[in-house]
Design a protein around this motif. Structure first.
Motif, mmCIF file in Angstrom:
data_model
loop_
_atom_site.group_PDB
_atom_site.id
_atom_site.type_symbol
_atom_site.label_atom_id
_atom_site.label_comp_id
_atom_site.label_asym_id
_atom_site.label_seq_id
_atom_site.Cartn_x
_atom_site.Cartn_y
_atom_site.Cartn_z
ATOM 1 N N MET A 1 -14.240 -14.301 -19.257
ATOM 2 C CA MET A 1 -13.477 -14.557 -20.472
ATOM 3 C C MET A 1 -12.271 -13.627 -20.500
ATOM 4 N N MET A 2 -11.098 -14.165 -20.757
ATOM 5 C CA MET A 2 -9.878 -13.370 -20.798
ATOM 6 C C MET A 2 -9.743 -12.703 -22.154
ATOM 7 N N ALA A 3 -9.159 -11.519 -22.126
ATOM 8 C CA ALA A 3 -8.918 -10.798 -23.372
ATOM 9 C C ALA A 3 -7.759 -11.442 -24.121
ATOM 10 N N SER A 4 -7.822 -11.385 -25.428
ATOM 11 C CA SER A 4 -6.711 -11.918 -26.219
ATOM 12 C C SER A 4 -5.504 -11.003 -26.075
ATOM 13 N N SER A 5 -4.333 -11.505 -26.433
ATOM 14 C CA SER A 5 -3.133 -10.688 -26.336
ATOM 15 C C SER A 5 -3.210 -9.489 -27.267
ATOM 16 N N ASP A 6 -3.930 -9.610 -28.400
ATOM 17 C CA ASP A 6 -4.088 -8.470 -29.302
ATOM 18 C C ASP A 6 -4.895 -7.363 -28.638
ATOM 19 N N THR A 7 -5.939 -7.715 -27.913
ATOM 20 C CA THR A 7 -6.737 -6.724 -27.192
ATOM 21 C C THR A 7 -5.877 -6.037 -26.146
ATOM 22 N N TRP A 8 -5.076 -6.805 -25.434
ATOM 23 C CA TRP A 8 -4.190 -6.249 -24.403
ATOM 24 C C TRP A 8 -3.234 -5.234 -25.017
ATOM 25 N N ARG A 9 -2.649 -5.553 -26.167
ATOM 26 C CA ARG A 9 -1.700 -4.647 -26.813
ATOM 27 C C ARG A 9 -2.361 -3.343 -27.235
ATOM 28 N N ILE A 10 -3.612 -3.408 -27.659
ATOM 29 C CA ILE A 10 -4.306 -2.191 -28.080
ATOM 30 C C ILE A 10 -4.476 -1.242 -26.900
ATOM 31 N N LYS A 11 -4.773 -1.776 -25.728
ATOM 32 C CA LYS A 11 -5.002 -0.952 -24.546
ATOM 33 C C LYS A 11 -3.698 -0.497 -23.890
ATOM 34 N N MET A 12 -2.622 -1.201 -24.123
ATOM 35 C CA MET A 12 -1.357 -0.934 -23.455
ATOM 36 C C MET A 12 -0.455 -0.089 -24.346
ATOM 37 N N SER A 13 -0.042 1.072 -23.851
ATOM 38 C CA SER A 13 0.978 1.814 -24.582
ATOM 39 C C SER A 13 2.328 1.288 -24.117
ATOM 40 N N LYS A 14 3.354 2.038 -24.308
ATOM 41 C CA LYS A 14 4.698 1.560 -23.967
ATOM 42 C C LYS A 14 4.919 1.365 -22.480
ATOM 43 N N ILE A 15 5.873 0.510 -22.189
ATOM 44 C CA ILE A 15 6.317 0.257 -20.823
ATOM 45 C C ILE A 15 7.725 0.826 -20.696
ATOM 46 N N LEU A 16 7.954 1.594 -19.649
ATOM 47 C CA LEU A 16 9.298 2.080 -19.359
ATOM 48 C C LEU A 16 9.929 1.148 -18.343
ATOM 49 N N SER A 17 11.142 0.720 -18.636
ATOM 50 C CA SER A 17 11.877 -0.107 -17.680
ATOM 51 C C SER A 17 13.334 0.344 -17.672
ATOM 52 N N PHE A 18 13.938 0.225 -16.521
ATOM 53 C CA PHE A 18 15.336 0.603 -16.345
ATOM 54 C C PHE A 18 16.170 -0.669 -16.391
ATOM 55 N N ASN A 19 17.089 -0.737 -17.342
ATOM 56 C CA ASN A 19 17.846 -1.966 -17.555
ATOM 57 C C ASN A 19 18.895 -2.168 -16.467
ATOM 58 N N THR A 20 18.711 -3.223 -15.707
ATOM 59 C CA THR A 20 19.706 -3.619 -14.722
ATOM 60 C C THR A 20 20.213 -5.026 -15.015
ATOM 61 N N HIS A 21 19.517 -5.730 -15.908
ATOM 62 C CA HIS A 21 19.884 -7.119 -16.193
ATOM 63 C C HIS A 21 19.394 -7.458 -17.599
ATOM 64 N N THR A 22 20.295 -7.411 -18.559
ATOM 65 C CA THR A 22 19.935 -7.587 -19.969
ATOM 66 C C THR A 22 19.187 -8.887 -20.227
ATOM 67 N N ARG A 23 19.638 -9.972 -19.634
ATOM 68 C CA ARG A 23 18.985 -11.261 -19.902
ATOM 69 C C ARG A 23 17.551 -11.288 -19.379
ATOM 70 N N TYR A 24 17.316 -10.661 -18.233
ATOM 71 C CA TYR A 24 15.952 -10.575 -17.684
ATOM 72 C C TYR A 24 15.061 -9.785 -18.630
ATOM 73 N N HIS A 25 15.545 -8.646 -19.094
ATOM 74 C CA HIS A 25 14.744 -7.832 -20.003
ATOM 75 C C HIS A 25 14.512 -8.538 -21.337
ATOM 76 N N TYR A 26 15.487 -9.288 -21.779
ATOM 77 C CA TYR A 26 15.305 -10.048 -23.010
ATOM 78 C C TYR A 26 14.123 -11.011 -22.866
ATOM 79 N N LEU A 27 13.999 -11.643 -21.709
ATOM 80 C CA LEU A 27 12.850 -12.526 -21.458
ATOM 81 C C LEU A 27 11.541 -11.732 -21.463
#
Length: 91
Positions: A1-27
């Motif tokens: 059984m897959m975890a719901s997206s709410d469960t995933w968010r509880i376990k996941m803290s922030k993600i660091l990403s380096f912006n090289t392409h605004t439209r990609y990050h927007y997606l």
């Protein structure tokens, strides 16, 4: 059984990403996860999503050292080596 997206968010803290392409990050914002984006954001291309925080490289390194990120997305060798340099210093 897959975890719901709410469960995933509880376990996941922030993600660091380096912006090289605004439209990609927007997606990426559609995941609903919280991101710190290091680098400039082109608001002429896309608005800054509510789940994104724009941070300086200095702030990203401080957050990295404090263990605030579950995931780090690098898109260039330069960004990868910046992160690697700080990880190797014993974060």
């Amino acid at each position: 059984m897959m975890a719901s997206s709410d469960t995933w968010r509880i376990k996941m803290s922030k993600i660091l990403s380096f912006n090289t392409h605004t439209r990609y990050h927007y997606l990426l914002s559609k995941t609903g996860l919280e991101f710190d984006i290091c680098g400039k954001w082109d608001t002429d291309e896309r608005p800054i999503p509510e789940n994104f925080t724009i941070v300086s490289l200095d702030q990203a390194i401080i957050n990295l050292k404090e263990g605030k990120y579950s995931v780090i997305l690098t898109h260039t060798k330069k960004d990868f080596f910046i992160v690697l340099k700080h990880i190797n210093r014993g974060i």
